[in-house]
Scaffold this motif. Structure first.
Motif, PDB file in Angstrom:
ATOM      1  N   ASP A 178       0.805  -1.222   0.000  1.00  0.00           N
ATOM      2  CA  ASP A 178       0.000   0.000   0.000  1.00  0.00           C
ATOM      3  C   ASP A 178       0.838   1.272   0.000  1.00  0.00           C
ATOM      4  N   CYS A 179       1.895   1.308   0.829  1.00  0.00           N
ATOM      5  CA  CYS A 179       2.668   2.553   0.931  1.00  0.00           C
ATOM      6  C   CYS A 179       4.132   2.404   0.549  1.00  0.00           C
ATOM      7  N   GLY A 180       4.578   1.168   0.290  1.00  0.00           N
ATOM      8  CA  GLY A 180       5.939   0.966  -0.179  1.00  0.00           C
ATOM      9  C   GLY A 180       6.992   0.830   0.902  1.00  0.00           C
ATOM     10  N   THR A 181       6.623   0.928   2.164  1.00  0.00           N
ATOM     11  CA  THR A 181       7.581   0.770   3.256  1.00  0.00           C
ATOM     12  C   THR A 181       8.156  -0.647   3.252  1.00  0.00           C
ATOM     13  N   GLY A 182       9.434  -0.769   3.595  1.00  0.00           N
ATOM     14  CA  GLY A 182      10.068  -2.079   3.658  1.00  0.00           C
ATOM     15  C   GLY A 182      10.648  -2.355   5.030  1.00  0.00           C
ATOM     16  N   SER A 183      10.964  -3.629   5.286  1.00  0.00           N
ATOM     17  CA  SER A 183      11.565  -4.024   6.554  1.00  0.00           C
ATOM     18  C   SER A 183      12.247  -5.372   6.394  1.00  0.00           C
ATOM     19  N   PRO A 184      13.436  -5.554   6.995  1.00  0.00           N
ATOM     20  CA  PRO A 184      14.034  -6.891   7.007  1.00  0.00           C
ATOM     21  C   PRO A 184      13.150  -7.869   7.770  1.00  0.00           C
ATOM     22  N   VAL A 185      13.081  -9.082   7.305  1.00  0.00           N
ATOM     23  CA  VAL A 185      12.284 -10.096   7.993  1.00  0.00           C
ATOM     24  C   VAL A 185      12.767 -10.289   9.423  1.00  0.00           C
ATOM     25  N   GLU A 186      14.071 -10.142   9.641  1.00  0.00           N
ATOM     26  CA  GLU A 186      14.652 -10.399  10.963  1.00  0.00           C
ATOM     27  C   GLU A 186      14.117  -9.475  12.053  1.00  0.00           C
ATOM     28  N   THR A 187      13.566  -8.325  11.688  1.00  0.00           N
ATOM     29  CA  THR A 187      13.026  -7.425  12.711  1.00  0.00           C
ATOM     30  C   THR A 187      11.754  -7.971  13.341  1.00  0.00           C
ATOM     31  N   ALA A 188      11.092  -8.907  12.657  1.00  0.00           N
ATOM     32  CA  ALA A 188       9.855  -9.537  13.138  1.00  0.00           C
ATOM     33  C   ALA A 188       8.721  -8.534  13.327  1.00  0.00           C
ATOM     34  N   LEU A 189       8.771  -7.405  12.608  1.00  0.00           N
ATOM     35  CA  LEU A 189       7.632  -6.498  12.618  1.00  0.00           C
ATOM     36  C   LEU A 189       6.449  -7.201  11.943  1.00  0.00           C
ATOM     37  N   TRP A 190       5.310  -7.223  12.615  1.00  0.00           N
ATOM     38  CA  TRP A 190       4.202  -8.023  12.100  1.00  0.00           C
ATOM     39  C   TRP A 190       3.374  -7.293  11.059  1.00  0.00           C
ATOM     40  N   CYS A 191       3.526  -5.962  10.965  1.00  0.00           N
ATOM     41  CA  CYS A 191       2.796  -5.199   9.967  1.00  0.00           C
ATOM     42  C   CYS A 191       3.622  -3.990   9.565  1.00  0.00           C
ATOM     43  N   CYS A 192       3.169  -3.284   8.553  1.00  0.00           N
ATOM     44  CA  CYS A 192       3.851  -2.072   8.115  1.00  0.00           C
ATOM     45  C   CYS A 192       3.793  -1.025   9.233  1.00  0.00           C
ATOM     46  N   PRO A 193       4.927  -0.501   9.683  1.00  0.00           N
ATOM     47  CA  PRO A 193       4.896   0.490  10.776  1.00  0.00           C
ATOM     48  C   PRO A 193       4.320   1.836  10.346  1.00  0.00           C
ATOM     49  N   ALA A 194       4.276   2.083   9.035  1.00  0.00           N
ATOM     50  CA  ALA A 194       3.775   3.367   8.550  1.00  0.00           C
ATOM     51  C   ALA A 194       2.258   3.399   8.431  1.00  0.00           C
ATOM     52  N   CYS A 195       1.668   2.332   7.834  1.00  0.00           N
ATOM     53  CA  CYS A 195       0.210   2.351   7.605  1.00  0.00           C
ATOM     54  C   CYS A 195      -0.526   1.204   8.279  1.00  0.00           C
TER      55      CYS A 195
END
Length: 369
Positions: A8-25
């Motif tokens: 939706d917004c193009g934000t990226g994250s390494p898988v290793e951070t274990a962020l479960w969703c986009c932190p921006a949207c």
């Protein structure tokens, strides 16, 4: 490992951070991953699980986590419609396809705990595969969840959180807990590794049919995890020249809870702004009023040349008894596709029978002579 990106917004994250969703949207992730072609002739003799499609999977093989999932039978129901018996998975539902991917991913990340939310089957699958991987697991389910599913989750050693309210309330509670440090959220909705597990459903069809696919692939849709996995597989197979035409994706919802069908037939690209009335349904596994990946689901069905169908509660009851009379005892959510297309004669199709009847028993109001 590869990386996540937000469609939706193009934000990226390494898988290793274990962020479960986009932190921006706060939207669900997609995966930056390119599958390699699978050589049909190389498959005989490979491991008898979904890990046999190693070139197409975003985790290294051989995998430490497996219960021999996948490779379920394909049996004819009519001259044109066949059923894939995914209720013969280790935890008796197709959710094992995605759960094994999440558990293997979590095993590599070594979180303090894994959490999941579910109407029953996904939670059961995550609990089982976390047990296999030696991971501490907590599963959130609605308090009205089938007693058999609750018993199964507990039997696998998972901590159980019974949430007052409906499936949306359960998801909200789990997502609040998902932000706790040291937590891996094994979300079958937000984590795209689950979709790369469910895509093996189509790879198996392709293998079982000798490098071909039916004209239509019919799937039940709530959060859309099987449909979106199927869409990924069709794109990969077509890109690599392993199929020449893509089957139509036929999405099935219960008439009582059909927000995606309403949006599709209204020509909308996302869920309609006005609330769509929802009522109780026997198809509890697909009773999702606001699926987070709605835009992706609608686009996938349109791009395939498919459509949405809805089924009534009476059709669900009749389909469950009809399949039982054919020797197949399937839970009420899992019969929705057969209820929708059982009389088809104009094109070849495959329906998934997604969950075993022993998980819920016969639908209320049934009578067996």
């Amino acid at each position: 490992m590869t990386s996540y990106h937000c469609p939706d917004c193009g934000t990226g994250s390494p898988v290793e951070t274990a962020l479960w969703c986009c932190p921006a949207c706060r939207g669900p992730w997609d995966l930056d991953f390119t599958a390699a072609p699978v050589d049909l002739n190389s498959l005989p003799g490979r491991v008898n699980s979904l890990w046999r499609y190693e070139e197409a999977l975003p985790l290294p093989t051989p995998a430490a986590t497996s219960l021999g999932e996948g490779r379920t039978p394909l049996v004819p129901l009519t001259t044109t419609v066949s059923a894939k018996l995914d209720f013969l998975m280790p935890t008796l539902s197709f959710k094992d396809r995605g759960a094994v991917m999440l558990a293997e991913l979590a095993r590599g990340l070594s979180p303090r705990r894994v959490i999941a939310d579910s109407s029953g089957n996904a939670g059961t699958a995550v609990a089982a595969y976390c047990a296999r991987a030696g991971l501490d697991c907590t599963v959130y389910v609605p308090e009205a969840t089938s007693a058999k599913k609750v018993e199964q989750i507990r039997a696998h050693g998972a901590h159980l959180e019974l949430v007052p309210g409906d499936r949306e309330d359960t998801a909200t509670a789990a997502r609040a807990a998902a932000d706790t440090p040291g937590t891996f959220y094994a979300s079958h909705v937000y984590n795209p590794y689950f979709l790369h597990g469910t895509k093996t459903y189509v790879y198996e069809l392709w293998e079982e049919l000798g490098g071909r696919l039916p004209e239509a692939i019919v799937v039940p849709v709530g959060n859309g995890t099987l449909l979106l996995g199927a869409s990924i597989a069709l794109s990969e197979l077509h890109t690599h020249g392993l199929i020449t035409e893509r089957p139509a994706l036929i999405a099935v919802q219960a008439e009582a809870v059909s927000p995606l069908a309403a949006a599709f037939h209204a020509g909308a690209e996302e869920l309609l702004d006005e609330s769509v009335e929802s009522g109780p349904t026997l198809a509890e596994g697909i009773a999702i009023p606001r699926p987070p990946r709605a835009r992706q689901i609608l686009r996938a069905v349109r791009e395939s040349g498919g459509t949405f169908l809805t089924v009534t509660e009476d059709q669900i009851r009749a389909a469950q008894l009809d399949l039982a009379a054919r020797g197949l005892f399937v839970e009420s959510t899992g019969v929705a596709c057969w209820a929708a297309v059982g009389g088809w004669r104009d094109r070849t199709a495959v329906v998934p029978l997604c969950g075993a009847g022993l998980k819920t028993g016969l639908a209320p109001g049934q009578s067996v002579q």
